[in-house]
Design an enzyme around this catalytic site. Structure first.
Site, PDB file in Angstrom:
ATOM      1  N   ARG A   8       0.851  -1.182   0.000  1.00 21.60           N
ATOM      2  CA  ARG A   8       0.000   0.000   0.000  1.00 21.60           C
ATOM      3  C   ARG A   8       0.889   1.236   0.000  1.00 21.60           C
ATOM      4  O   ARG A   8       2.071   1.170   0.342  1.00 21.60           O
ATOM      5  CB  ARG A   8      -0.925   0.030   1.220  1.00 21.60           C
ATOM      6  N   HIS A 189       5.470   6.307  -2.592  1.00 20.28           N
ATOM      7  CA  HIS A 189       6.467   5.714  -3.479  1.00 20.28           C
ATOM      8  C   HIS A 189       7.735   5.309  -2.719  1.00 20.28           C
ATOM      9  O   HIS A 189       8.831   5.323  -3.276  1.00 20.28           O
ATOM     10  CB  HIS A 189       6.819   6.674  -4.622  1.00 20.28           C
ATOM     11  N   ARG A 190       7.560   4.988  -1.432  1.00 26.31           N
ATOM     12  CA  ARG A 190       8.655   4.535  -0.554  1.00 26.31           C
ATOM     13  C   ARG A 190       9.695   5.621  -0.284  1.00 26.31           C
ATOM     14  O   ARG A 190      10.816   5.318   0.148  1.00 26.31           O
ATOM     15  CB  ARG A 190       9.330   3.279  -1.117  1.00 26.31           C
ATOM     16  N   LEU A 191       9.353   6.878  -0.526  1.00 29.94           N
ATOM     17  CA  LEU A 191      10.253   7.984  -0.180  1.00 29.94           C
ATOM     18  C   LEU A 191       9.903   8.455   1.223  1.00 29.94           C
ATOM     19  O   LEU A 191       9.298   9.510   1.434  1.00 29.94           O
ATOM     20  CB  LEU A 191      10.130   9.112  -1.209  1.00 29.94           C
TER      21      LEU A 191
END
Length: 212
Positions: A8, A189-191
């Site tokens: 997610r 976005h995993r940032l």
């Protein structure tokens, strides 16, 4: 099951240096208060990681029971695996997994045993059943059946009657004095946003942002 499908986006919000306060303990209390206000089921639940005398790591969930003298407080049996590990190596780590808020806090520090007076001050506030359970359980030791524990509880109920229950001398508190504390806020976005507080020689705190 296809575990890789469980994914997610983290959209609860970002974290910038301007949002942080100088003290990581104050920053932690702010986040903990927000976790309580958000209605999290167990906002004070934390994963405690220790290392035993053979160098093996172990983790378990315990409950944070206070902040005092610059540290995170929890209670346990002094004969438990966690207490024995701390006796041999006081370096521990705590993790607060506030998943619903896309947040986690990681604490690295040194655990120290609290005084009997401090432990007794908390013990008297526990529900009576929890007080008896502290006496009944030789935590982390093998037991052949749950019925044995229940029998011991009944014996102790009869022993103490309606009187006050004293604090066991084999039970008490530990205070984790932090040396590093990381605040992690999930990002799209995993940032992710990560800020690490590190204690300096003058007991001040340095803050640096880490890449996700």
């Amino acid at each position: 099951m296809h575990y890789e499908e469980f994914r997610r986006e983290y959209t609860a919000g970002g974290l910038t240096r301007e949002m942080l306060v100088a003290s990581p303990l104050r920053q932690f209390e702010r986040w903990l208060e927000q976790s309580v206000q958000a209605g999290l089921e167990d906002p004070t639940a934390m994963v405690l990681a220790t290392i035993d005398d053979q160098g093996r790591p172990w983790q378990r969930i315990v409950l944070l029971k206070g902040m005092s003298d610059g540290g995170f407080v929890f209670y346990t049996n002094h004969g438990s695996y966690k207490a024995e590990a701390i006796a041999g190596n006081p370096l521990v780590s705590l993790l607060f997994p506030w998943n619903e808020l896309d947040r986690q806090v990681i604490v690295s520090g040194r655990a120290e045993k609290m005084s009997l007076a401090e432990s007794a001050s908390y013990f008297v506030t526990r529900p009576r059943e929890s007080q008896i359970a502290a006496w009944a359980s030789r935590q982390s030791r093998p037991v052949s059946a749950r019925a044995m524990l229940q029998k011991q509880v009944q014996v102790l109920k009869e022993k103490f009657g309606n009187g006050d229950i004293p604090t066991p001398d084999f039970w008490g508190g530990y205070r984790v004095i932090p040396e590093r504390i990381e605040f992690w806020q999930g990002g799209e976005h995993r940032l992710h946003d990560r800020f690490l507080y590190t204690k300096g020689e003058d007991d001040g705190w340095e803050i640096e942002q880490l890449q996700p």
